[in-house]
Write an enzyme that holds these catalytic residues in place. Structure first.
Site, PDB file in Angstrom:
ATOM      1  N   TYR A   1       8.246   6.363  64.619  1.00 54.57           N
ATOM      2  CA  TYR A   1       8.425   6.927  63.267  1.00 54.57           C
ATOM      3  C   TYR A   1       9.191   8.258  63.374  1.00 54.57           C
ATOM      4  O   TYR A   1       9.956   8.624  62.496  1.00 54.57           O
ATOM      5  CB  TYR A   1       7.066   7.082  62.577  1.00 54.57           C
TER       6      TYR A   1
ATOM      7  N   LYS B   1       8.330  13.913  56.569  1.00 57.10           N
ATOM      8  CA  LYS B   1       7.202  13.635  55.656  1.00 57.10           C
ATOM      9  C   LYS B   1       6.226  14.814  55.654  1.00 57.10           C
ATOM     10  O   LYS B   1       5.593  15.105  54.639  1.00 57.10           O
ATOM     11  CB  LYS B   1       6.469  12.356  56.055  1.00 57.10           C
TER      12      LYS B   1
HETATM   13  O1  0WD Z   1       5.499   1.092  55.080  1.00 56.64           O
HETATM   14  C1  0WD Z   1       6.136   1.534  54.108  1.00 56.64           C
HETATM   15  N1  0WD Z   1       7.041   0.787  53.486  1.00 56.64           N
HETATM   16  C2  0WD Z   1       5.833   2.913  53.621  1.00 56.64           C
HETATM   17  C3  0WD Z   1       6.730   3.585  52.824  1.00 56.64           C
HETATM   18  C4  0WD Z   1       4.540   3.524  54.045  1.00 56.64           C
HETATM   19  C5  0WD Z   1       4.325   4.833  53.485  1.00 56.64           C
HETATM   20  C6  0WD Z   1       5.274   5.479  52.717  1.00 56.64           C
HETATM   21  N2  0WD Z   1       6.461   4.856  52.416  1.00 56.64           N
HETATM   22  C7  0WD Z   1       7.413   5.592  51.580  1.00 56.64           C
HETATM   23  C8  0WD Z   1       8.827   5.665  52.106  1.00 56.64           C
HETATM   24  O2  0WD Z   1       8.970   6.602  53.132  1.00 56.64           O
HETATM   25  C9  0WD Z   1       9.565   6.069  50.819  1.00 56.64           C
HETATM   26  O3  0WD Z   1       9.365   7.444  50.570  1.00 56.64           O
HETATM   27  O4  0WD Z   1       7.536   4.962  50.327  1.00 56.64           O
HETATM   28  C10 0WD Z   1       8.802   5.263  49.768  1.00 56.64           C
HETATM   29  C11 0WD Z   1       9.469   3.966  49.336  1.00 56.64           C
HETATM   30  O5  0WD Z   1       9.794   3.202  50.479  1.00 56.64           O
HETATM   31  P1  0WD Z   1       9.873   1.602  50.520  1.00 56.64           P
HETATM   32  O6  0WD Z   1       9.443   1.033  49.223  1.00 56.64           O
HETATM   33  O7  0WD Z   1       9.207   1.183  51.770  1.00 56.64           O
HETATM   34  O8  0WD Z   1      11.410   1.338  50.789  1.00 56.64           O
HETATM   35  P2  0WD Z   1      12.638   0.716  49.972  1.00 56.64           P
HETATM   36  O9  0WD Z   1      12.231  -0.490  49.195  1.00 56.64           O
HETATM   37  O10 0WD Z   1      13.750   0.544  50.966  1.00 56.64           O
HETATM   38  O11 0WD Z   1      13.008   1.902  48.976  1.00 56.64           O
HETATM   39  C12 0WD Z   1      13.395   3.185  49.382  1.00 56.64           C
HETATM   40  C13 0WD Z   1      14.589   3.533  48.543  1.00 56.64           C
HETATM   41  C14 0WD Z   1      15.955   3.105  49.027  1.00 56.64           C
HETATM   42  O12 0WD Z   1      16.054   1.838  49.318  1.00 56.64           O
HETATM   43  P3  0WD Z   1      17.246   1.300  50.320  1.00 56.64           P
HETATM   44  O13 0WD Z   1      16.563   0.152  50.997  1.00 56.64           O
HETATM   45  O14 0WD Z   1      18.339   0.934  49.382  1.00 56.64           O
HETATM   46  O15 0WD Z   1      17.622   2.413  51.272  1.00 56.64           O
HETATM   47  O16 0WD Z   1      14.866   4.901  48.490  1.00 56.64           O
HETATM   48  C15 0WD Z   1      16.066   4.987  47.747  1.00 56.64           C
HETATM   49  C16 0WD Z   1      16.769   3.663  47.872  1.00 56.64           C
HETATM   50  O17 0WD Z   1      16.708   2.945  46.678  1.00 56.64           O
HETATM   51  N3  0WD Z   1      16.984   5.975  48.230  1.00 56.64           N
HETATM   52  C17 0WD Z   1      17.615   6.810  47.396  1.00 56.64           C
HETATM   53  N4  0WD Z   1      17.532   6.973  46.053  1.00 56.64           N
HETATM   54  C18 0WD Z   1      18.326   7.897  45.495  1.00 56.64           C
HETATM   55  N5  0WD Z   1      19.181   8.649  46.198  1.00 56.64           N
HETATM   56  C19 0WD Z   1      18.476   7.552  48.213  1.00 56.64           C
HETATM   57  C20 0WD Z   1      19.292   8.510  47.558  1.00 56.64           C
HETATM   58  N6  0WD Z   1      20.159   9.277  48.217  1.00 56.64           N
HETATM   59  N7  0WD Z   1      18.342   7.154  49.507  1.00 56.64           N
HETATM   60  C21 0WD Z   1      17.422   6.184  49.514  1.00 56.64           C
END
Ligand code: 0WD
Length: 263
Positions: free
Chosen positions: A155, A162
């Site tokens: 990580y 974070k």
């Molecule tokens: O295990 C997990 N999935 C966990 C996620 C466990 C604990 C926390 N998290 C957190 C992540 O670190 C993040 O902060 O939850 C949040 C959402 O993550 P997610 O749902 O796992 O990931 P995803 O569906 O990929 O969404 C994150 C999104 C990006 O998706 P992509 O796949 O296109 O990179 O963050 C957005 C984007 O839509 N994002 C942005 N939005 C606006 N401006 C930008 C940006 N510059 N960069 C990324």
């Protein structure tokens, strides 16, 4: 129980597709009566986000948190179309894939800066841009992960940024408390999404948590969404500046059981 969030307007960032944690949060907030505003980072995810917005009778606007101009445009659109926001969900992170494996000391200056900008600073930038649109008494929440305070191999820099995000939550809670605005973090257990699958050996993390957590299972975006409903609602009126674990209890383990014998 539904209707807890009747009359509230919630802006949810970070929907990339139907597996995103933000999708589960938006669906649960909507199920409890909130009006939904979604943002999408760019054309790559626009169609998917607009589809979800239609399904939830909401709106969708572009927003790249790396751009102050994009944030200002978002604030102007929300002001004009919605008038105010009662809930703001930050569900955004980005770390270069090469920094999610191997040794943390190989992280480049540029890789660190990008991770910190998109994953930590963006909460400050988003709050600043929307400060006049946020209603007094609003609720802000950000998604974080256990790797901020404990070592989770691979990580790496994602955990470091974070930690900065969680600290940002506390300082913002102090800044905004005089307006009755609450700021919290939700620390979700691992969930398979486009982002999390970038972490080396992510599948093994899922299996380990399911085996060792007190509830003996992984969590879902809907589990996270229901905690978001609580944090958005008057049920949590005196709760701010904290990190709320939605991880089946995994963070509380100090020692892990032996894997069950297969013989
Ligand atoms: O295990 C997990 N999935 C966990 C996620 C466990 C604990 C926390 N998290 C957190 C992540 O670190 C993040 O902060 O939850 C949040 C959402 O993550 P997610 O749902 O796992 O990931 P995803 O569906 O990929 O969404 C994150 C999104 C990006 O998706 P992509 O796949 O296109 O990179 O963050 C957005 C984007 O839509 N994002 C942005 N939005 C606006 N401006 C930008 C940006 N510059 N960069 C990324």
């Amino acid at each position: 129980m539904t209707g807890l969030l009747e009359g509230k307007i919630a802006l949810v960032t970070g929907v990339a597709n139907r597996w995103s944690i933000a999708t589960g949060i938006a669906r649960e907030l909507h199920r409890h009566g909130a009006g939904i505003v979604l943002t999408y980072q760019g054309e790559r995810v626009q169609a998917e986000v607009e589809k979800l917005a239609r399904e939830l009778d909401g709106r969708a606007y572009p927003c790249d948190v790396a751009s102050d101009e994009s944030l200002a445009t978002l604030a102007a659109s929300v002001q004009a179309d919605c008038g105010r926001l009662d809930v703001l969900v930050h569900s955004i992170a980005f770390v270069n894939k090469e920094d999610l494996a191997g040794k943390v000391y190989t992280t480049t200056r540029a890789g660190f800066a990008t991770a910190a900008d998109i994953s930590s600073y963006s909460l400050i930038a988003l709050t600043h841009a929307l400060i006049d649109v946020l209603a007094d008494g609003a609720s802000i929440m950000a998604l974080t992960y256990f790797g901020s305070t404990s070592i989770v191999p691979n990580y790496n820099v994602a955990g470091i940024v974070k930690a900065a995000l969680e600290s940002t939550v506390r300082y913002l809670a102090y800044d905004l408390g005089e307006r009755g605005i609450r700021v919290n973090a939700i620390s979700a257990g691992p969930i398979s999404t486009a982002s999390s699958r970038q972490v080396k050996d992510f599948r093994k993390m899922l299996d380990k948590v399911a085996a060792a957590a007190p509830l003996r299972r992984n969590v879902t975006p809907e589990d996270v969404g229901r905690t978001a409903v609580y944090l958005a609602s008057p049920l949590s009126a005196a709760v701010t500046a904290d990190v709320h674990y939605v991880d089946a209890g995994y963070h509380a383990m100090g020692m892990y059981p032996e894997p069950a014998s297969t013989t």
